[in-house]
Design an enzyme around this catalytic site. Structure first.
Site, mmCIF file in Angstrom:
data_model
loop_
_atom_site.group_PDB
_atom_site.id
_atom_site.type_symbol
_atom_site.label_atom_id
_atom_site.label_comp_id
_atom_site.label_asym_id
_atom_site.label_seq_id
_atom_site.Cartn_x
_atom_site.Cartn_y
_atom_site.Cartn_z
ATOM 1 N N SER A 1 -83.221 12.446 95.974
ATOM 2 C CA SER A 1 -82.615 11.227 95.431
ATOM 3 C C SER A 1 -82.931 10.040 96.343
ATOM 4 O O SER A 1 -83.028 10.201 97.563
ATOM 5 C CB SER A 1 -81.097 11.434 95.352
ATOM 6 O OG SER A 1 -80.525 10.606 94.373
ATOM 7 N N GLN B 1 -88.472 3.788 94.223
ATOM 8 C CA GLN B 1 -87.410 3.137 93.452
ATOM 9 C C GLN B 1 -87.547 1.630 93.635
ATOM 10 O O GLN B 1 -87.377 1.099 94.737
ATOM 11 C CB GLN B 1 -86.031 3.601 93.910
ATOM 12 C CG GLN B 1 -84.946 3.107 92.954
ATOM 13 C CD GLN B 1 -83.536 3.505 93.355
ATOM 14 O OE1 GLN B 1 -83.155 3.333 94.508
ATOM 15 N NE2 GLN B 1 -82.759 4.030 92.409
ATOM 16 N N TYR C 1 -75.953 -3.102 91.179
ATOM 17 C CA TYR C 1 -76.993 -4.026 91.622
ATOM 18 C C TYR C 1 -77.480 -4.858 90.425
ATOM 19 O O TYR C 1 -76.951 -4.756 89.329
ATOM 20 C CB TYR C 1 -78.112 -3.251 92.335
ATOM 21 C CG TYR C 1 -77.580 -2.541 93.572
ATOM 22 C CD1 TYR C 1 -77.005 -3.279 94.610
ATOM 23 C CD2 TYR C 1 -77.578 -1.154 93.678
ATOM 24 C CE1 TYR C 1 -76.475 -2.643 95.733
ATOM 25 C CE2 TYR C 1 -77.047 -0.511 94.798
ATOM 26 C CZ TYR C 1 -76.502 -1.271 95.816
ATOM 27 O OH TYR C 1 -75.959 -0.645 96.920
ATOM 28 N N ARG D 1 -82.989 4.513 86.583
ATOM 29 C CA ARG D 1 -81.670 5.022 87.022
ATOM 30 C C ARG D 1 -80.583 4.107 86.471
ATOM 31 O O ARG D 1 -80.652 2.888 86.623
ATOM 32 C CB ARG D 1 -81.574 5.094 88.549
ATOM 33 C CG ARG D 1 -80.167 5.483 89.017
ATOM 34 C CD ARG D 1 -80.090 5.880 90.480
ATOM 35 N NE ARG D 1 -80.378 7.295 90.645
ATOM 36 C CZ ARG D 1 -80.016 8.028 91.716
ATOM 37 N NH1 ARG D 1 -79.362 7.469 92.716
ATOM 38 N NH2 ARG D 1 -80.293 9.311 91.780
ATOM 39 N N GLY E 1 -79.204 14.458 96.704
ATOM 40 C CA GLY E 1 -79.140 13.409 97.715
ATOM 41 C C GLY E 1 -78.722 13.951 99.065
ATOM 42 O O GLY E 1 -79.546 14.448 99.846
ATOM 43 N N ARG E 2 -77.410 13.892 99.330
ATOM 44 C CA ARG E 2 -76.918 14.180 100.684
ATOM 45 C C ARG E 2 -77.293 15.557 101.194
ATOM 46 O O ARG E 2 -77.501 15.734 102.392
ATOM 47 C CB ARG E 2 -75.404 13.963 100.730
ATOM 48 C CG ARG E 2 -75.022 12.484 100.660
ATOM 49 C CD ARG E 2 -73.572 12.298 100.305
ATOM 50 N NE ARG E 2 -73.311 12.784 98.956
ATOM 51 C CZ ARG E 2 -72.113 12.904 98.421
ATOM 52 N NH1 ARG E 2 -71.045 12.590 99.130
ATOM 53 N NH2 ARG E 2 -71.964 13.342 97.182
HETATM 54 C C1 LIG Z 1 -77.245 7.315 102.643
HETATM 55 C C2 LIG Z 1 -77.316 7.090 101.160
HETATM 56 C C3 LIG Z 1 -78.125 6.080 100.672
HETATM 57 C C4 LIG Z 1 -78.252 5.883 99.291
HETATM 58 N N1 LIG Z 1 -79.139 4.933 98.809
HETATM 59 C C5 LIG Z 1 -79.415 4.890 97.485
HETATM 60 C C6 LIG Z 1 -80.496 4.107 96.989
HETATM 61 O O1 LIG Z 1 -81.251 3.486 97.746
HETATM 62 N N2 LIG Z 1 -80.693 4.072 95.642
HETATM 63 C C7 LIG Z 1 -79.896 4.786 94.775
HETATM 64 O O2 LIG Z 1 -80.109 4.736 93.555
HETATM 65 N N3 LIG Z 1 -78.906 5.568 95.223
HETATM 66 C C8 LIG Z 1 -78.655 5.655 96.547
HETATM 67 N N4 LIG Z 1 -77.699 6.522 97.019
HETATM 68 C C9 LIG Z 1 -77.049 7.439 96.056
HETATM 69 C C10 LIG Z 1 -77.808 8.775 96.017
HETATM 70 O O3 LIG Z 1 -79.134 8.616 95.549
HETATM 71 C C11 LIG Z 1 -77.085 9.791 95.117
HETATM 72 O O4 LIG Z 1 -77.085 9.290 93.811
HETATM 73 C C12 LIG Z 1 -75.648 10.044 95.567
HETATM 74 O O5 LIG Z 1 -75.587 10.271 96.971
HETATM 75 C C13 LIG Z 1 -75.036 11.249 94.847
HETATM 76 O O6 LIG Z 1 -75.832 12.401 95.026
HETATM 77 P P1 LIG Z 1 -75.457 13.537 96.122
HETATM 78 O O7 LIG Z 1 -74.058 13.991 95.799
HETATM 79 O O8 LIG Z 1 -76.490 14.599 95.932
HETATM 80 O O9 LIG Z 1 -75.533 12.885 97.477
HETATM 81 C C14 LIG Z 1 -77.521 6.699 98.389
HETATM 82 C C15 LIG Z 1 -76.685 7.689 98.904
HETATM 83 C C16 LIG Z 1 -76.595 7.918 100.258
HETATM 84 C C17 LIG Z 1 -75.729 9.044 100.761
#
Ligand SMILES: Cc1cc2nc3c(=O)[nH]c(=O)nc-3n(C[C@H](O)[C@H](O)[C@H](O)COP(=O)(O)O)c2cc1C
Length: 365
Positions: free
Chosen positions: A23, A101, A186, A234, A330-331
């Site tokens: 992600s 992205q 955004y 997205r 993501g995380r």
């Molecule tokens: C450190 C961090 C930075 C993130 N930056 C973005 C980003 O640049 N663009 C975006 O669409 N989502 C961003 N997100 C959201 C993640 O892409 C993801 O949708 C969200 O963390 C939920 O997924 P997860 O539970 O697997 O972490 C970010 C999340 C984290 C933790």
């Protein structure tokens, strides 16, 4: 035959080795003007080495005002493309599909990185005036935001052009998938949602007008992105503000086929971010998956599920049960860059992935 997490995915002739996507995640690690550094190459390169099918960059700003923080990646000049090219190259070399992205942070731009409190930055502190559909800054709880200017039609045209130029540069840099960021409060989400869009011209008011900019940008990016390469969008499926007029799951279900018509191959379904009053009932495992399913019912486009996906069996079940076409993680990828390789081991699919030859002695190969 039912697809599983390690079934390859072919979109428009682009072959993706499995259904795991890294992600997009901001790293707030540019040292100068949105240019990629060794951090970006190592961070994204590690996740490609870790077996993911798609490795997506963080939100990459199409113009300087579109950065969340002064340390975000940008793609508004050829120097930015040159700095990103080794990242895309290395990701490809490791067998993953490099994705970018394309983003504009709108009124949520001009902030410090999270480790400095995500506080709004004024122009005299290294920040800048932000832009949005309406002249209303994001309502921070304790901080004074920088001024937010309402975009006029020339500004809107310039932003469409910036997304197109960003896409063209991303292609030159070697990316194979372009994702339009229309989520998380955004700029493009600000146009979609009646919480933030109070215009009464062709870009605001009813559903058709509020969705115009996202549809135009998706179509414009599609036009310059090669026919054999995918475009993703997205979205935030809901604003999580049921007590007021806001963007809802049913709006997203109505938008999804229009995005597909504009040229989106996959809708990446996230949620929230438009207003601090949002209440997310339970951000646990699979918490946004029902929205991905609703979007999947509404469109022929592919669908990506994200949010609370941390376990191999959980990710595999999403694909096997046809709840989503991509498991976006993501995380868990921050905790384990080798999530996909470890998942293959756990799912008995290790014959279908390749550990780097340099590491094979550690995994009995
Ligand atoms: C450190 C961090 C930075 C993130 N930056 C973005 C980003 O640049 N663009 C975006 O669409 N989502 C961003 N997100 C959201 C993640 O892409 C993801 O949708 C969200 O963390 C939920 O997924 P997860 O539970 O697997 O972490 C970010 C999340 C984290 C933790």
């Amino acid at each position: 035959m039912t697809d599983d997490l390690f079934a390859p995915l072919s979109i428009r002739g682009t072959e993706i080795r499995n259904r795991v996507m890294v992600s997009p995640m901001c790293q707030y690690s540019c040292e100068r003007d949105g240019l990629a550094t060794d951090w970006h190459e190592t961070h994204l390169g590690s996740r490609a080495t870790g077996g993911a099918g798609i490795v997506m960059t963080e939100a990459t700003a199409v113009e300087p005002r579109g950065r969340i923080s002064p340390n975000d990646l940008g793609i508004w000049s050829d120097d930015h493309a040159d700095a990103l090219a080794p990242v895309a190259d290395f990701v490809s070399e490791r067998g993953a599909t490099p994705a970018i992205q394309l983003a504009h942070a709108g009124r949520k731009a001009s902030k410090t990185p999270p480790w400095d409190g995500s506080e709004p930055l004024q122009p005299d502190e290294g920040g800048w005036e932000t832009v949005a559909p309406s002249a209303e800054p994001y309502p921070y709880a304790d901080d004074e935001p920088p001024r937010t200017a309402r975009m006029d039609e020339d500004d809107i045209e310039a932003v469409v052009d910036a997304f197109v130029a960003g896409a063209e540069r991303a292609l030159d840099a070697g990316f194979e998938i372009a994702e339009v960021h229309a989520a998380h409060g955004y700029l493009l989400h600000e146009f979609l949602s009646p919480v933030t869009n109070h215009r009464d011209d062709e870009y605001g008011g009813d559903f058709e007008s509020r969705t115009r900019l996202v549809r135009e940008i998706t179509a414009a990016v599609r036009e310059v992105w090669p026919g054999d390469k995918p475009v993703f969008v997205r979205v935030s499926a809901t604003d999580w503000l049921p007590d007021r007029e806001s963007w809802t799951v049913e709006d997203t279900a109505e938008l999804a086929p229009l995005l597909a018509e504009a040229g989106a191959d996959l809708v990446d379904v996230s949620s929230g971010g438009i207003h601090p009053d949002q209440r997310v009932p339970d951000a646990g495992a699979n918490y946004q998956v029902p929205y991905a399913e609703r979007v999947g019912e509404a469109t022929e486009a592919l669908v990506g599920a994200v949010g609370g996906i941390t376990e191999p069996k959980q990710a595999d079940a999403l694909i096997r049960n046809d709840r989503a076409d991509l498991a976006i993680v993501g995380r868990e990828h921050l905790r384990d860059p080798y999530f996909a390789l470890h998942a293959a081991e756990e799912l008995g699919a290790d014959e279908r992935v390749e550990w780097p030859i340099q590491y094979r002695r550690a995994v009995g190969k």
